[in-house]
Scaffold this motif. Sequence first.
Motif, mmCIF file in Angstrom:
data_model
loop_
_atom_site.group_PDB
_atom_site.id
_atom_site.type_symbol
_atom_site.label_atom_id
_atom_site.label_comp_id
_atom_site.label_asym_id
_atom_site.label_seq_id
_atom_site.Cartn_x
_atom_site.Cartn_y
_atom_site.Cartn_z
ATOM 1 N N GLN B 65 0.799 -1.045 -0.113
ATOM 2 C CA GLN B 65 -0.078 -0.092 -0.040
ATOM 3 C C GLN B 65 0.934 1.102 -0.113
ATOM 4 O O GLN B 65 1.887 1.395 1.004
ATOM 5 C CB GLN B 65 -0.974 -0.090 1.158
ATOM 6 N N PHE B 66 0.866 2.057 -0.997
ATOM 7 C CA PHE B 66 1.485 3.250 -1.051
ATOM 8 C C PHE B 66 0.969 4.258 -1.986
ATOM 9 O O PHE B 66 -0.131 4.161 -3.015
ATOM 10 C CB PHE B 66 2.777 2.898 -1.724
ATOM 11 N N PRO B 67 1.380 5.776 -1.729
ATOM 12 C CA PRO B 67 1.070 6.791 -2.879
ATOM 13 C C PRO B 67 1.955 6.569 -4.221
ATOM 14 O O PRO B 67 3.088 5.971 -3.886
ATOM 15 C CB PRO B 67 1.425 7.716 -2.093
ATOM 16 N N LEU B 68 1.435 6.913 -5.335
ATOM 17 C CA LEU B 68 2.097 6.644 -6.497
ATOM 18 C C LEU B 68 3.143 8.038 -6.672
ATOM 19 O O LEU B 68 2.602 8.891 -6.589
ATOM 20 C CB LEU B 68 1.193 6.588 -7.718
ATOM 21 N N TYR B 69 4.336 7.532 -6.594
ATOM 22 C CA TYR B 69 5.293 8.456 -6.793
ATOM 23 C C TYR B 69 6.153 8.259 -8.147
ATOM 24 O O TYR B 69 6.756 7.218 -8.403
ATOM 25 C CB TYR B 69 6.571 8.723 -5.618
ATOM 26 N N TRP B 70 6.179 8.984 -9.137
ATOM 27 C CA TRP B 70 6.838 8.945 -10.462
ATOM 28 C C TRP B 70 6.464 7.404 -11.084
ATOM 29 O O TRP B 70 7.336 6.500 -11.222
ATOM 30 C CB TRP B 70 8.122 9.103 -10.241
ATOM 31 N N TYR B 71 5.183 7.160 -11.026
ATOM 32 C CA TYR B 71 4.748 5.750 -11.609
ATOM 33 C C TYR B 71 5.478 4.573 -11.050
ATOM 34 O O TYR B 71 5.469 3.553 -11.641
ATOM 35 C CB TYR B 71 5.092 5.683 -13.014
ATOM 36 N N ALA B 72 5.481 4.603 -9.642
ATOM 37 C CA ALA B 72 6.158 3.622 -8.950
ATOM 38 C C ALA B 72 5.749 3.649 -7.539
ATOM 39 O O ALA B 72 5.298 4.830 -7.051
ATOM 40 C CB ALA B 72 7.532 3.293 -9.177
ATOM 41 N N ALA B 73 6.066 2.830 -6.659
ATOM 42 C CA ALA B 73 6.189 2.878 -5.007
ATOM 43 C C ALA B 73 7.169 3.948 -4.566
ATOM 44 O O ALA B 73 8.420 4.118 -5.422
ATOM 45 C CB ALA B 73 6.429 1.477 -4.395
#
Lengths: 236, 236
Positions: B65-73
Amino acid sequence: MIGDVNLKTLIIVSHPEINNSQTQQFLMQGAKLFDVTWHHVEGLKKIDVDNEQKLLRAADRIIFQFPLYWYAAPAGLKDWEDKVLTRNFIYGDGNDNLRDKEFGIVVSTGMPLKEFRRGGTENITIDQIMAPLRAIADRAKMENLPVFVISQFQYLKEEQQMQTLIDYQRYLTQKYPDTLDNRQEWFEQEFADRLKTLDETNCTECETILNTFIQQKEDLSQLKSTISLIKQGEDE
Amino acid sequence: MIGDVNLKTLIIVSHPEINNSQTQQFLMQGAKLFDVTWHHVEGLKKIDVDNEQKLLRAADRIIFQFPLYWYAAPAGLKDWEDKVLTRNFIYGDGNDNLRDKEFGIVVSTGMPLKEFRRGGTENITIDQIMAPLRAIADRAKMENLPVFVISQFQYLKEEQQMQTLIDYQRYLTQKYPDTLDNRQEWFEQEFADRLKTLDETNCTECETILNTFIQQKEDLSQLKSTISLIKQGEDE
């Protein structure tokens, strides 16, 4: 300077144990023969965002170089991305600091290239793996170069390793796209440049090689014209 | 316990500033109503590989579970992957510690979901973005669940946020696949469980709701049989 004299190449290298990587050490030796910037992110004491952004702005060709860990770049490069590539720098408020710069990826894999396809043990292609990185370049309005893959470098024969190194050097500095003309121009420049650095007394043979190369290039050019004429004849 | 009583869910959460994330705080409150393990990687003092692998082995459903940073975890999750998911643990020497476990992804995005497609501002789909993570699950012989996407959570109306929370709780604990039967079972169990925890004097209304729900479920079941019979008639 070898390669396109106007092209400034920045290599953002990520490897958590770069001194133990034969591949990276070999590539570093190859890169250092050219006027490129080798920038190792895990070697930075601290990521200075302003400084990193200045480096990026000054470059014409930006290369991300890393070993493939779990179908992505190592955590060190992601950390660098998350910090340096701020929204404002890439596309916020009408900014486009990286617009029209070239973006390349040099990736080394421990598995053979043939496993990176549906049905291979990796069951995913290199293009699929690199899609998120290329999406960043798209977002920044950069030009994506084809990915440069080095598979199982340590298992290659010495001759293949040398070939890989030359291809790598071309990837760093040769004019894009990789046409025959651009390739010839690159090799010619490299020959000429090497000649200058060699001891002059020792150079008769080198001069001969360079002259032969230039002669061959002209012959090739002539042949292409001839073929072109023949084709025209066929079309009539 | 709510949800499938035999299902052990482990949520590997990655967010570098989790206390400032309204979305993650909201999800954490929702998750804590259930018997799941909430495991925040940036909150670990040190990544103890043995301990992390033990946690993974004990789980039936593993969620990143994570926010999307630059199209990745975020880099924190990649760091955790690079350290914890050793080759030997995932597939080396005939090991398959995670085989047949379920693998899910809960990702929050700051951009609207409609931008994640060709021609959208992001020009890449969520499935393309998640392919490298799912390739890890494939390599580990896990079962990939559909990705759970939360877009622009803070802009949702309160009612939509509550709906998202229930869908999230189901994603964590409901039996897969997400069929009507599995959904009904989940809601019935949740109702029953909530009843137990409420003050008994206060519960006449709740009992009524539960009984109505069970009655509706039976009605629905009856209807489905009827439709099935009609279809058989048509086929003859």
